[in-house]
Motif scaffolding. Structure first.
Motif, PDB file in Angstrom:
ATOM      1  N   ASN A  25       0.825  -1.213   0.000  1.00 10.77           N
ATOM      2  CA  ASN A  25       0.000   0.000   0.000  1.00 10.77           C
ATOM      3  C   ASN A  25       0.858   1.261   0.000  1.00 10.77           C
ATOM      4  O   ASN A  25       0.513   2.256  -0.657  1.00 10.77           O
ATOM      5  N   GLN A  26       1.980   1.226   0.708  1.00 10.36           N
ATOM      6  CA  GLN A  26       2.873   2.385   0.739  1.00 10.36           C
ATOM      7  C   GLN A  26       3.513   2.593  -0.625  1.00 10.36           C
ATOM      8  O   GLN A  26       3.653   3.722  -1.103  1.00 10.36           O
ATOM      9  N   ILE A  47       2.273   1.716  -3.540  1.00 12.61           N
ATOM     10  CA  ILE A  47       1.236   2.226  -4.452  1.00 12.61           C
ATOM     11  C   ILE A  47       0.991   3.716  -4.214  1.00 12.61           C
ATOM     12  O   ILE A  47       0.917   4.510  -5.161  1.00 12.61           O
ATOM     13  N   ALA A  48       0.886   4.099  -2.950  1.00 11.53           N
ATOM     14  CA  ALA A  48       0.626   5.506  -2.615  1.00 11.53           C
ATOM     15  C   ALA A  48       1.763   6.403  -3.099  1.00 11.53           C
ATOM     16  O   ALA A  48       1.524   7.471  -3.681  1.00 11.53           O
ATOM     17  N   ASP A  49       2.993   5.969  -2.868  1.00 11.26           N
ATOM     18  CA  ASP A  49       4.147   6.773  -3.283  1.00 11.26           C
ATOM     19  C   ASP A  49       4.237   6.876  -4.800  1.00 11.26           C
ATOM     20  O   ASP A  49       4.555   7.941  -5.353  1.00 11.26           O
ATOM     21  N   LEU A  90       1.801   6.699  -7.040  1.00 15.23           N
ATOM     22  CA  LEU A  90       0.760   7.595  -7.554  1.00 15.23           C
ATOM     23  C   LEU A  90       1.083   9.055  -7.251  1.00 15.23           C
ATOM     24  O   LEU A  90       0.826   9.943  -8.068  1.00 15.23           O
ATOM     25  N   GLU A  91       1.672   9.289  -6.081  1.00 14.45           N
ATOM     26  CA  GLU A  91       2.069  10.663  -5.745  1.00 14.45           C
ATOM     27  C   GLU A  91       3.164  11.147  -6.692  1.00 14.45           C
ATOM     28  O   GLU A  91       3.126  12.296  -7.162  1.00 14.45           O
ATOM     29  N   LEU A 141      -2.918  -0.708 -10.010  1.00 16.87           N
ATOM     30  CA  LEU A 141      -1.912   0.348 -10.166  1.00 16.87           C
ATOM     31  C   LEU A 141      -1.370   0.369 -11.585  1.00 16.87           C
ATOM     32  O   LEU A 141      -1.279   1.438 -12.212  1.00 16.87           O
TER      33      LEU A 141
END
Length: 262
Positions: free
Chosen positions: A89-90, A92-94, A96-97, A120
């Motif tokens: 999850n981290q 994926i979040a990074d 996308l950011e 993703l």
């Protein structure tokens, strides 16, 4: 092995594609030699702007293994959480950011065979990004493998890097004219329909990248007036206006000849 022999052939006058590595260390544990080879591979694709590894220090084998990777320049992110998918999850979040920032990469190299990354990858491709995936033999979801623009097994890295002819650096200056792009588009649609698959934008774009050497995404298409398309959808809209293809939502179809005759 160093990356000098590959990097020396790059044209410094060209604007290189930006490349970012994201590694799910829990799913795909790179050893030091593989980590070095991956850097050579990534640099052969363009300008490497980031190399992140995600691990969970609560798992002893992950914490110990990642220490060697620090030494060759990887940025290691510890996600110490008992939840199974916390590191995923981290990542994926990074990713996308980063994609929506001013350092947005053109090529994402994902090191994982985990099916959690299917969404993703799909989203990245919808944004016109090329996704290259490396996974371990016997530990990769088929859907993820099929979705990748290019897929390799980690243990083949040595062969890939040694075969320098595969690594001609792609430039943002790569060009394909509009008519050639239309021909490439229709061939991709024909191939996809023959496979019984949905002709969605992301899959058609993927086939075009694979089958047309000069096509490197919508930005590589040049119209007769010298302008560039701002998105793959804009290119599709032009093809529809020119009666080259039909569009139904996010799916594409060929123009039926009997309708043209009528």
């Amino acid at each position: 092995m160093t990356d000098i022999c590959i990097a020396s052939n790059k044209q410094t006058s060209q604007k290189q594609l930006k490349v970012f590595i994201y590694c799910d260390y829990q799913n795909a544990k790179l050893n030091l030699e593989q980590a070095k080879l991956l850097l050579v591979f990534a640099k052969s694709k363009g300008r490497l702007i980031g190399k992140n590894i995600y691990y969970n220090s609560q798992c002893k084998n992950q914490a110990a293994g990642k220490n060697n990777l620090d030494s060759v320049g990887y940025t290691c992110f510890d996600v110490p959480c008992p939840l199974k998918n916390s590191a995923d999850n981290q990542l994926i979040a990074d990713c996308l950011e980063d994609i929506h920032s001013n350092i947005s990469p053109d090529i994402v190299i994902l090191i994982s065979g985990d099916g959690d990354f299917v969404k993703l990858v799909h989203n990245l491709q919808k944004l016109g990004k090329q996704v290259i995936i490396f996974a371990q033999v016997g530990n990769v979801k088929q859907k993820l493998k099929e979705l990748a623009d290019k897929f390799y097994f980690i243990d083949k890295l040595s062969e890939l890097v040694e075969n320098n002819t595969q690594f001609k650096t792609t430039s943002l200056d790569a060009k394909i004219n509009y008519n050639e792009a239309i021909e490439c588009l229709t061939k991709a649609i024909t191939t996809t329909l023959s496979q019984g698959k949905r002709t969605e934008f992301c899959y058609i774009d993927k086939l075009m990248r694979q089958h047309c050497v000069n096509y490197q995404g919508f930005s590589s298409i040049h119209t007769p007036d010298g302008k560039k398309f701002k998105s793959f959808g804009q290119f599709v809209d032009a093809a529809v206006r020119d009666a080259k293809v039909q569009r139904q939502g996010q799916e594409l179809f060929l123009i039926e000849l009997d309708k043209l005759a009528a």
